[in-house]
Design an enzyme around this catalytic site. Structure first.
Site, PDB file in Angstrom:
ATOM      1  N   ASP A   1      -7.978  -5.743   0.477  1.00  0.00           N
ATOM      2  CA  ASP A   1      -8.449  -6.573  -0.632  1.00  0.00           C
ATOM      3  C   ASP A   1      -7.993  -8.015  -0.552  1.00  0.00           C
ATOM      4  O   ASP A   1      -8.461  -8.856  -1.303  1.00  0.00           O
ATOM      5  CB  ASP A   1      -7.996  -5.968  -1.956  1.00  0.00           C
ATOM      6  CG  ASP A   1      -8.742  -4.681  -2.212  1.00  0.00           C
ATOM      7  OD1 ASP A   1      -9.924  -4.619  -1.855  1.00  0.00           O
ATOM      8  OD2 ASP A   1      -8.135  -3.743  -2.750  1.00  0.00           O
TER       9      ASP A   1
ATOM     10  N   HIS B   1       0.854  -1.182   0.000  1.00  0.00           N
ATOM     11  CA  HIS B   1       0.000   0.000   0.000  1.00  0.00           C
ATOM     12  C   HIS B   1       0.886   1.226   0.000  1.00  0.00           C
ATOM     13  O   HIS B   1       1.944   1.218   0.631  1.00  0.00           O
ATOM     14  CB  HIS B   1      -0.900   0.004   1.243  1.00  0.00           C
ATOM     15  CG  HIS B   1      -2.085   0.889   1.097  1.00  0.00           C
ATOM     16  ND1 HIS B   1      -2.035   2.230   1.378  1.00  0.00           N
ATOM     17  CD2 HIS B   1      -3.347   0.629   0.659  1.00  0.00           C
ATOM     18  CE1 HIS B   1      -3.213   2.750   1.136  1.00  0.00           C
ATOM     19  NE2 HIS B   1      -4.032   1.808   0.690  1.00  0.00           N
TER      20      HIS B   1
HETATM   21  N1  CMC Z   1       3.922  -7.521  -4.838  1.00  0.00           N
HETATM   22  C1  CMC Z   1       5.241  -7.502  -5.061  1.00  0.00           C
HETATM   23  N2  CMC Z   1       6.028  -6.430  -4.916  1.00  0.00           N
HETATM   24  C2  CMC Z   1       5.442  -5.312  -4.534  1.00  0.00           C
HETATM   25  C3  CMC Z   1       4.047  -5.222  -4.297  1.00  0.00           C
HETATM   26  C4  CMC Z   1       3.287  -6.387  -4.458  1.00  0.00           C
HETATM   27  N3  CMC Z   1       1.991  -6.388  -4.237  1.00  0.00           N
HETATM   28  N4  CMC Z   1       3.734  -3.969  -3.936  1.00  0.00           N
HETATM   29  C5  CMC Z   1       4.873  -3.274  -3.950  1.00  0.00           C
HETATM   30  N5  CMC Z   1       5.904  -4.085  -4.308  1.00  0.00           N
HETATM   31  C6  CMC Z   1       7.338  -3.724  -4.389  1.00  0.00           C
HETATM   32  C7  CMC Z   1       7.635  -2.892  -5.630  1.00  0.00           C
HETATM   33  O1  CMC Z   1       8.001  -3.719  -6.710  1.00  0.00           O
HETATM   34  C8  CMC Z   1       8.778  -2.051  -5.137  1.00  0.00           C
HETATM   35  O2  CMC Z   1       9.939  -2.849  -5.117  1.00  0.00           O
HETATM   36  P1  CMC Z   1      11.386  -2.192  -5.481  1.00  0.00           P
HETATM   37  O3  CMC Z   1      11.614  -1.148  -4.425  1.00  0.00           O
HETATM   38  O4  CMC Z   1      12.317  -3.346  -5.424  1.00  0.00           O
HETATM   39  O5  CMC Z   1      11.219  -1.607  -6.848  1.00  0.00           O
HETATM   40  C9  CMC Z   1       8.421  -1.749  -3.678  1.00  0.00           C
HETATM   41  O6  CMC Z   1       7.614  -2.864  -3.285  1.00  0.00           O
HETATM   42  C10 CMC Z   1       7.652  -0.461  -3.478  1.00  0.00           C
HETATM   43  O7  CMC Z   1       6.512  -0.499  -4.320  1.00  0.00           O
HETATM   44  P2  CMC Z   1       5.890   0.738  -5.086  1.00  0.00           P
HETATM   45  O8  CMC Z   1       5.293   0.227  -6.357  1.00  0.00           O
HETATM   46  O9  CMC Z   1       6.896   1.839  -5.155  1.00  0.00           O
HETATM   47  O10 CMC Z   1       4.775   1.153  -4.071  1.00  0.00           O
HETATM   48  P3  CMC Z   1       3.578   2.116  -4.389  1.00  0.00           P
HETATM   49  O11 CMC Z   1       3.313   2.831  -3.147  1.00  0.00           O
HETATM   50  O12 CMC Z   1       3.824   2.924  -5.618  1.00  0.00           O
HETATM   51  O13 CMC Z   1       2.415   1.071  -4.749  1.00  0.00           O
HETATM   52  C11 CMC Z   1       0.511  -0.324  -4.628  1.00  0.00           C
HETATM   53  C12 CMC Z   1       1.371   0.726  -3.900  1.00  0.00           C
HETATM   54  C13 CMC Z   1      -0.757  -0.579  -3.794  1.00  0.00           C
HETATM   55  C14 CMC Z   1       0.095   0.198  -6.003  1.00  0.00           C
HETATM   56  C15 CMC Z   1       1.329  -1.622  -4.773  1.00  0.00           C
HETATM   57  O14 CMC Z   1       1.730  -2.092  -3.502  1.00  0.00           O
HETATM   58  C16 CMC Z   1       0.551  -2.705  -5.511  1.00  0.00           C
HETATM   59  O15 CMC Z   1       0.496  -2.688  -6.745  1.00  0.00           O
HETATM   60  N6  CMC Z   1      -0.058  -3.697  -4.767  1.00  0.00           N
HETATM   61  C17 CMC Z   1      -0.866  -4.709  -5.385  1.00  0.00           C
HETATM   62  C18 CMC Z   1      -2.221  -4.131  -5.760  1.00  0.00           C
HETATM   63  C19 CMC Z   1      -3.111  -3.936  -4.563  1.00  0.00           C
HETATM   64  O16 CMC Z   1      -3.271  -4.817  -3.730  1.00  0.00           O
HETATM   65  N7  CMC Z   1      -3.745  -2.758  -4.497  1.00  0.00           N
HETATM   66  C20 CMC Z   1      -4.750  -2.471  -3.475  1.00  0.00           C
HETATM   67  C21 CMC Z   1      -4.412  -1.303  -2.631  1.00  0.00           C
HETATM   68  S1  CMC Z   1      -5.495  -1.221  -1.220  1.00  0.00           S
HETATM   69  C22 CMC Z   1      -7.029  -0.864  -1.875  1.00  0.00           C
HETATM   70  C23 CMC Z   1      -7.150   0.511  -2.361  1.00  0.00           C
HETATM   71  O17 CMC Z   1      -6.879   1.460  -1.601  1.00  0.00           O
HETATM   72  O18 CMC Z   1      -7.562   0.700  -3.509  1.00  0.00           O
END
Ligand code: CMC
Length: 436
Positions: A371, A313
């Protein structure tokens, strides 16, 4: 906003004059540096794609402490609201700032209940969609179309219009989601029945047919109501910011909420519950618990593009408090339905355990979000997977409206207009087509 005695000073290494920037303190959470005069005084913008360090507004509605894993609506912890209040009380709280007294609650519930029916023309509008259309495609259209049906509540600058639009949206979303569902399965629409609770009414419109009476199960109704409460608001996330930005142009509330529905659809946001359940199904088909190791390996491989859906998140760097409540509800619902051995629930719990011990997830502070379990609950209740995000939209509508109303009521509100760092071509002359 309370100005702090402390000021931030911005200095430049090229000798340009430095600038003092005011600092504001929130009631809780990080202070913010006010950069509104930055461009006028320095000719420079700030650069923050994805809003990693930018507060886009001030707000009194929802507070998240991502490190502690804390979520407050108007100061009340989500755990207390989810266990002591129902969804409509939570709606009242989000909209008006305080929990309702018994008489205020009764009056609010009556008002919402009296608006549950939609204009009969809406079903002809719905008929224009293909039967296999994704419910979120249908919902984006239906919610936007409300502005064509309710002309007396489209002036966003009129508080009475905003109030009636709020009530209409909260009241009609369950009817619209259920209609979208009935349309895809070719069953007749079920009209709302106003002696039922908000969640009970929704379940009846989803699962009843004109041929048989339908009595909603209390445990499942409570679970549905909790899903609504947990999704009711989440401060300045992508869809809420979309609603605020869209509404900042002065467009009507229905159009602004339709923009929020469209944004919510994405798999990184509201679409994650659907994506998560599909992921669990895929792992189950690969061989279930025995294949978790292989799947986690793919997730860790940067080239695979595979994510552990329902994990991670932008704000929570700890367990999402909503995920704990959802896991509890998952137990209750599966027990009620005699599904304690549900293989997907077992798989999800095992996957969570393994991921929480894995260095990759620990180092990145990736924890389950709401989720991760909400899909299992909804599937057990009988909600088809493509409808999950539409239910999220139904629940989040109140948050979107509360945030929109807060923005319009803010004397500092302006049309949202981000700036950019331009890195394209500098001015050049057009060559006539024959010479290109
Ligand atoms: N699985 C694997 N790796 C992950 C995941 C994941 N679900 N989420 C983040 N990472 C890794 C990402 O690859 C990155 O690694 P590195 O630093 O090595 O490049 C690191 O963790 C930081 O991730 P980020 O993409 O910079 O984080 P963000 O804040 O931009 O993204 C997110 C947040 C929710 C989009 C992401 O965690 C994600 O895509 N999760 C899966 C989708 C999900 O469950 N979304 C629901 C969110 S809660 C409901 C809502 O509010 O809508």
């Amino acid at each position: 906003m309370t100005p702090s005695d402390v000021k931030a000073t911005l200095s430049f290494s090229d000798g340009s004059p430095q600038m003092d920037l005011p600092l504001y303190k929130g009631t809780i959470g990080p202070d913010v540096i006010d950069i509104r005069k930055l461009y006028a005084q320095t000719g420079k913008f700030t650069y923050d794609p994805g809003f990693l360090s930018t507060a886009s507004c001030n707000s009194t509605i929802t507070y998240i402490d991502g490190d502690k894993g804390e979520l407050l609506y108007r100061g009340y912890p989500i755990e207390q609201l989810a266990t002591n209040c129902d969804y409509l009380e939570t709606c009242y709280l989000l909209l008006y700032g305080e929990l309702p007294s018994p008489s205020q609650k009764e009056e609010f519930v009556n008002r919402v209940t009296n608006h549950t029916m939609v204009n009969e023309q809406m079903q002809f509008f719905l008929r224009g969609f293909r039967r296999d259309a994704h419910p979120m495609a249908v919902m984006t259209g239906l919610v936007g179309a409300l502005s064509a049906f309710y002309h007396d509540s489209t002036d966003i600058n009129n508080p009475e219009h905003r109030e009636i639009a709020a009530i209409r949206l909260i009241a009609k979303m369950p009817t619209l989601v259920a209609m979208a569902y009935k349309y895809t399965i070719g069953q007749p629409y079920i009209y709302p029945k106003n002696d039922l609770s908000y969640a009970g009414n929704f379940m009846r419109m989803m699962f009843a047919t004109p041929c048989e009476e339908y009595k909603p199960n209390d445990v499942l109704v409570r679970a549905m109501d909790r899903i609504f409460t947990l999704h009711a608001d989440h401060e300045q996330n992508a869809s809420t910011s979309t609603v605020r930005l869209c509404g900042s142009s002065g467009t009507n509330p229905f159009a602004a909420i339709a923009a929020g529905v469209a944004c919510l659809w994405g798999p990184a946001h509201g679409g994650a519950n659907e994506a998560c359940l599909n992921m669990l199904n895929d792992i189950q088909q690969m061989g279930g618990v025995a294949k978790i190791g292989e799947f986690i390996k793919q997730v860790k491989d940067k080239n695979s593009n595979v994510k552990l859906m329902g994990f991670g998140h932008r704000v929570y760097k700890n367990y999402d408090p909503r995920a704990k409540l959802m896991r509890e509800t998952c137990h209750e619902v599966l027990n009620e339905l005699g599904l304690h051995d549900d293989p997907l629930f077992k798989l999800a719990m095992e996957l969570e355990k393994i991921a929480l011990e894995d260095e990759y997830f620990v180092a990145r502070k990736l924890y389950p979000n709401v989720d991760f379990y909400s899909g299992i609950v909804q599937r057990a209740i009988g909600i088809p997977v493509p409808l999950f995000t539409a239910i999220f939209a139904l629940a989040r509508t109140v948050g979107w409206i509360a945030q929109l109303n807060e923005m319009i009521g803010d004397p500092e509100y302006k049309i949202g207009r981000p700036r950019q760092l331009f890195v394209g071509a500098t001015p050049r002359n057009v060559t006539p087509i024959a010479q290109r």
